[in-house]
Design an enzyme around this catalytic site. Structure first.
Site, PDB file in Angstrom:
ATOM      1  N   ILE A  23       0.168 -14.975 -23.203  1.00 49.38           N
ATOM      2  CA  ILE A  23      -1.049 -15.382 -23.901  1.00 49.38           C
ATOM      3  C   ILE A  23      -2.163 -14.358 -23.713  1.00 49.38           C
ATOM      4  O   ILE A  23      -2.933 -14.087 -24.641  1.00 49.38           O
ATOM      5  CB  ILE A  23      -1.503 -16.765 -23.409  1.00 49.38           C
ATOM      6  CG1 ILE A  23      -0.536 -17.844 -23.897  1.00 49.38           C
ATOM      7  CG2 ILE A  23      -2.909 -17.096 -23.902  1.00 49.38           C
ATOM      8  CD1 ILE A  23      -0.826 -19.215 -23.359  1.00 49.38           C
ATOM      9  N   TYR A 174       0.059 -25.717  -8.080  1.00 51.58           N
ATOM     10  CA  TYR A 174      -0.254 -25.140  -9.386  1.00 51.58           C
ATOM     11  C   TYR A 174      -1.171 -26.068 -10.179  1.00 51.58           C
ATOM     12  O   TYR A 174      -2.169 -25.627 -10.768  1.00 51.58           O
ATOM     13  CB  TYR A 174       1.027 -24.881 -10.175  1.00 51.58           C
ATOM     14  CG  TYR A 174       0.775 -24.328 -11.559  1.00 51.58           C
ATOM     15  CD1 TYR A 174       0.467 -22.981 -11.742  1.00 51.58           C
ATOM     16  CD2 TYR A 174       0.825 -25.152 -12.681  1.00 51.58           C
ATOM     17  CE1 TYR A 174       0.224 -22.470 -13.005  1.00 51.58           C
ATOM     18  CE2 TYR A 174       0.583 -24.649 -13.946  1.00 51.58           C
ATOM     19  CZ  TYR A 174       0.285 -23.309 -14.107  1.00 51.58           C
ATOM     20  OH  TYR A 174       0.043 -22.810 -15.362  1.00 51.58           O
TER      21      TYR A 174
END
Length: 271
Positions: A23, A174
């Site tokens: 991305i 995470y």
């Protein structure tokens, strides 16, 4: 406005962290395609140079591409990069905090004493944004876009153990880093600057298959298009909001939580 006056107006500048792949690289490509000066960040010189060459091969104007190098596992490098950028780019119109890593299987601390994913995915972005306050406030209308993920919805901030020293799982670590990045967008922004977070879409990043089902999701280019839309000054933004495919939301966290997180982050990036 005359043609000469238009030529005198410098193009807007955008910094994209983690721009060597996925991305981040696609975001840099789309911003360059729109005529921005794009600062391409990578963790090392080789990967950053390679990303620039790929951008040029994809049609980007080399004259409008810049390099920024810092390993986010070392906060001293984040500070050094911010100082260098402030000296060479006194005006910064867009900061895309995209750099991220998957949490490792085993609990891992950086040399700064922070859990790896929490530092790379959140603390480095927090520190970089703080250190670039000058360039980000030099021209009204600047934007900071934090690229988060859907995993933040399952997370909680363990205020007594943000580094997950006592109860560690790679998913929880995470997810907490993504929640922190999302909550941080709700903190008080620099004057004239709007901060938001965005979920680029499930599967749009190479990290998400670690945490969600394989086979779901979209391409990095599709995820980047959502990010770049929020970088466009023509797109109205709700300050502090989190954006997904349905639009902006408050992500369920208030200003008090954001202030508490920033206070903890200030302590962790100063140690």
């Amino acid at each position: 406005m005359s043609a000469s006056a238009l030529q005198a107006v410098p193009p807007k500048t955008a910094l994209v962290t983690g721009a060597t792949s996925g991305i981040g690289w696609e975001t840099a490509r789309l911003l360059a395609e729109r005529g921005r000066v794009v600062i391409v960040h990578g963790p090392d010189t080789e990967s950053a140079h390679h990303a620039v060459e790929r951008l040029v091969a994809a049609g980007a104007d080399r004259a409008r591409l810049r390099l920024a190098v810092a390993d986010f596992r070392r906060l001293s490098q984040v500070k050094r990069m911010a100082a260098d950028l402030s000296a060479h780019h006194p005006v910064l119109d867009v900061l895309v905090n995209n750099a991220a890593v998957a949490a490792p299987e085993e609990h891992t601390l950086t040399e700064d004493g922070n859990e790896l994913a929490f530092q790379v995915n959140f603390l480095a972005a927090y520190l970089l944004t703080r250190e670039l306050r000058g360039p980000l406030t030099a021209r009204p209308g600047s934007r900071v876009v934090n690229v988060s993920s859907i995993t933040y919805r399952t997370a909680s901030l363990d205020w007594d153990d943000l580094n997950r020293a006592h109860r560690y799982s790679r998913y929880a670590a995470y997810a907490q880093s993504q929640l922190a990045l999302t909550v941080f967008a709700g903190a008080a922004a620099p004057a004239g600057c709007t901060v938001v977070s965005v979920d680029p879409g499930t599967g749009a990043t190479a990290l998400l298959p670690v945490y969600v089902h394989e086979g779901e999701g979209e391409s990095p280019a599709e995820g980047a298009a959502r990010v770049v839309r929020l970088c466009d000054p023509r797109t109205p933004l709700v300050p502090g909001a989190h954006y997904d495919t349905t639009g902006p939301s408050t992500a369920g966290h208030g200003e008090r939580t954001a202030r508490r997180l920033c206070k903890a982050a200030d302590r962790l990036v100063t140690v």
